[in-house]
Design a protein around this motif. Structure first.
Motif, PDB file in Angstrom:
ATOM      1  N   SER A 206     -26.535   5.503   4.526  1.00  0.00           N
ATOM      2  CA  SER A 206     -25.868   4.154   5.200  1.00  0.00           C
ATOM      3  C   SER A 206     -27.104   3.276   4.014  1.00  0.00           C
ATOM      4  O   SER A 206     -25.884   1.725   3.431  1.00  0.00           O
ATOM      5  N   HIS A 241     -21.169   9.362   3.909  1.00  0.00           N
ATOM      6  CA  HIS A 241     -20.383   7.792   4.769  1.00  0.00           C
ATOM      7  C   HIS A 241     -21.359   7.086   3.664  1.00  0.00           C
ATOM      8  O   HIS A 241     -23.153   7.203   3.986  1.00  0.00           O
ATOM      9  N   VAL A 243     -22.752   2.637   3.137  1.00  0.00           N
ATOM     10  CA  VAL A 243     -21.894   1.131   3.039  1.00  0.00           C
ATOM     11  C   VAL A 243     -22.784   0.307   1.657  1.00  0.00           C
ATOM     12  O   VAL A 243     -23.670   0.692   1.527  1.00  0.00           O
ATOM     13  N   ASP A 263     -16.245   2.462   2.819  1.00  0.00           N
ATOM     14  CA  ASP A 263     -16.292   0.791   4.552  1.00  0.00           C
ATOM     15  C   ASP A 263     -14.942  -0.180   2.880  1.00  0.00           C
ATOM     16  O   ASP A 263     -14.494   0.457   2.580  1.00  0.00           O
ATOM     17  N   GLY A 282     -12.428   6.082   7.371  1.00  0.00           N
ATOM     18  CA  GLY A 282     -12.489   4.034   6.778  1.00  0.00           C
ATOM     19  C   GLY A 282     -11.483   3.517   7.142  1.00  0.00           C
ATOM     20  O   GLY A 282      -9.821   3.767   7.975  1.00  0.00           O
ATOM     21  N   ASN A 283     -11.326   2.130   6.741  1.00  0.00           N
ATOM     22  CA  ASN A 283     -12.080   1.285   6.652  1.00  0.00           C
ATOM     23  C   ASN A 283     -12.227   0.021   7.029  1.00  0.00           C
ATOM     24  O   ASN A 283     -12.497  -1.282   6.218  1.00  0.00           O
ATOM     25  N   ASP A 285     -13.156  -3.488   8.524  1.00  0.00           N
ATOM     26  CA  ASP A 285     -14.276  -4.458   8.558  1.00  0.00           C
ATOM     27  C   ASP A 285     -14.250  -4.746  10.088  1.00  0.00           C
ATOM     28  O   ASP A 285     -13.102  -5.433  10.825  1.00  0.00           O
ATOM     29  N   GLY A 318     -15.538   0.560   8.603  1.00  0.00           N
ATOM     30  CA  GLY A 318     -16.387   0.187   7.474  1.00  0.00           C
ATOM     31  C   GLY A 318     -17.764   0.324   7.657  1.00  0.00           C
ATOM     32  O   GLY A 318     -18.812   0.876   6.864  1.00  0.00           O
ATOM     33  N   GLN A 319     -18.016   0.294   9.133  1.00  0.00           N
ATOM     34  CA  GLN A 319     -19.334   0.117   9.740  1.00  0.00           C
ATOM     35  C   GLN A 319     -19.707   0.252  11.217  1.00  0.00           C
ATOM     36  O   GLN A 319     -18.195   0.151  11.587  1.00  0.00           O
TER      37      GLN A 319
END
Length: 348
Positions: A206, A241, A243, A263, A282-283, A285, A318-319
């Motif tokens: 992360s 993965h 960020v 991300d 992804g991705n 937001d 993306g997260q």
């Protein structure tokens, strides 16, 4: 009569033809679900993960509610650390807090080894239960060594990772020893999860985006290559993965992972432009999930239009999902992704 097994996610990991774009969401289990919040009123994360039947319920809940194409095991990246000597507590609203942070080579030397069948038997039992209940693939995961080390050295979450970077550069011998120990732990942990029945593994690095490319190649890539290479022998998809990692994509594309998580800072087209031919994931937001539906649909369609250019694409955020997101939004989003991508594939 049991439902037919939906292997769309696994096909996309391998780049095989499939009828619609598969979708799952990081942190889809819990967080925004009212059923989960009710459980959390009386049970901690530790309590839930140590109760395999309850943990399986929490893991399966978003698959049932959203019709997602994969489940991800409900647990935390900190799960194996107490068993190697890390005094960690997950504090609500803060995250992991480490009471015996790493400050020296001696601290690293004192770390023990994970014995998965004994130490995380509850995790393995949850996986076995889920394999009997799910009609979609089960993803398990592990925290990658840098991200785990950042908590272990900082003593908790950090915005700048000053202590971690200083330790890395001022004591490279101790750093590489720490990476070696965490790498060995991760390999054993992942292999045990695969043996129990997990069908894909995601390595969450992360916070590795905080590093420069040169530092990544020097201090991180050797252990990541080792983990990915050794776990590849298990024959299941491996997802990498992080960020804030656009600058690492050229390095990641040549590493032995099957899927690269993007991300929102890197578009699918940008990933392809630098030579990433393997599957990308992804991705959207996750902040967009609080916007009006027409905005969500527009942003999602833009991502799908890029992803649909090949079979090597999985839709995700993306997260992770955060608590304010409505479950109804995620349900509607999954339906849109399935229907829109199926229509494009039919016409294509």
């Amino acid at each position: 009569m049991s439902m037919a097994f939906n292997d769309t996610f696994l096909k996309a990991c391998r780049g095989e033809a499939h009828d619609h774009v598969p979708v799952w969401y990081m942190r889809q289990a819990g967080r925004s679900q009212p059923e989960y919040r009710k459980i959390k009123e009386t049970r901690s994360l530790f309590d839930i993960t140590h109760d395999p039947e309850l943990c399986a319920y929490v893991t399966k809940l978003p698959v049932d509610q959203y019709n997602n194409d994969a489940a991800i095991l409900y647990k935390d990246i900190m799960t194996p650390l107490p068993f190697i000597g890390v005094d960690v507590e997950i504090k609500s609203g803060i995250g992991p807090v480490i009471y015996n942070p790493i400050t020296s080579e001696k601290d690293v030397e004192q770390l023990g080894e994970l014995e998965p069948e004994k130490d995380v038997a509850h995790v393995l039992e949850t996986i076995k239960i889920l394999r009997g209940q799910l009609h979609v693939p089960l993803i398990s995961f592990a925290g990658a060594p840098f991200t785990l080390a950042s908590y272990m050295i900082e003593g908790g979450p950090s915005k700048n990772y000053h202590k971690t970077k200083a330790f890395m550069h001022s004591n490279p011998k101790a750093w590489h020893m720490l990476m070696d120990k965490l790498g060995t732990m991760t390999i054993a942990y992942v292999r045990a999860q695969v043996t129990a029945g997990s069908q894909a593994i995601q390595l969450f690095d992360s916070w590795v985006g905080a590093l420069s490319v040169s530092d990544y190649k020097r201090f991180i890539q050797p252990v990541m290559d080792r983990i990915l290479t050794e776990v590849r022998s298990e024959g299941i998809p491996l997802i990498l993965h992080g960020v804030g990692t656009p600058h690492l994509m050229k390095t990641w594309k040549d590493m032995p992972a099957d899927v690269i998580g993007l991300d929102w800072r890197t578009t699918v087209d940008e990933a392809r432009a630098i030579g990433i031919q393997k599957t990308v994931q992804g991705n959207l937001d996750p902040s967009i999930l609080l916007a009006p539906w027409d905005v969500i649909e527009q942003e999602t369609k833009a991502i799908l239009d890029q992803g649909l250019k090949s079979n090597h694409f999985i839709f995700n955020l993306g997260q992770g999902v955060f608590p304010e997101v409505s479950p109804d939004t995620l349900r509607r989003l999954t339906t849109f992704i399935h229907e829109y991508s199926a229509e494009v594939k039919r016409k294509g």
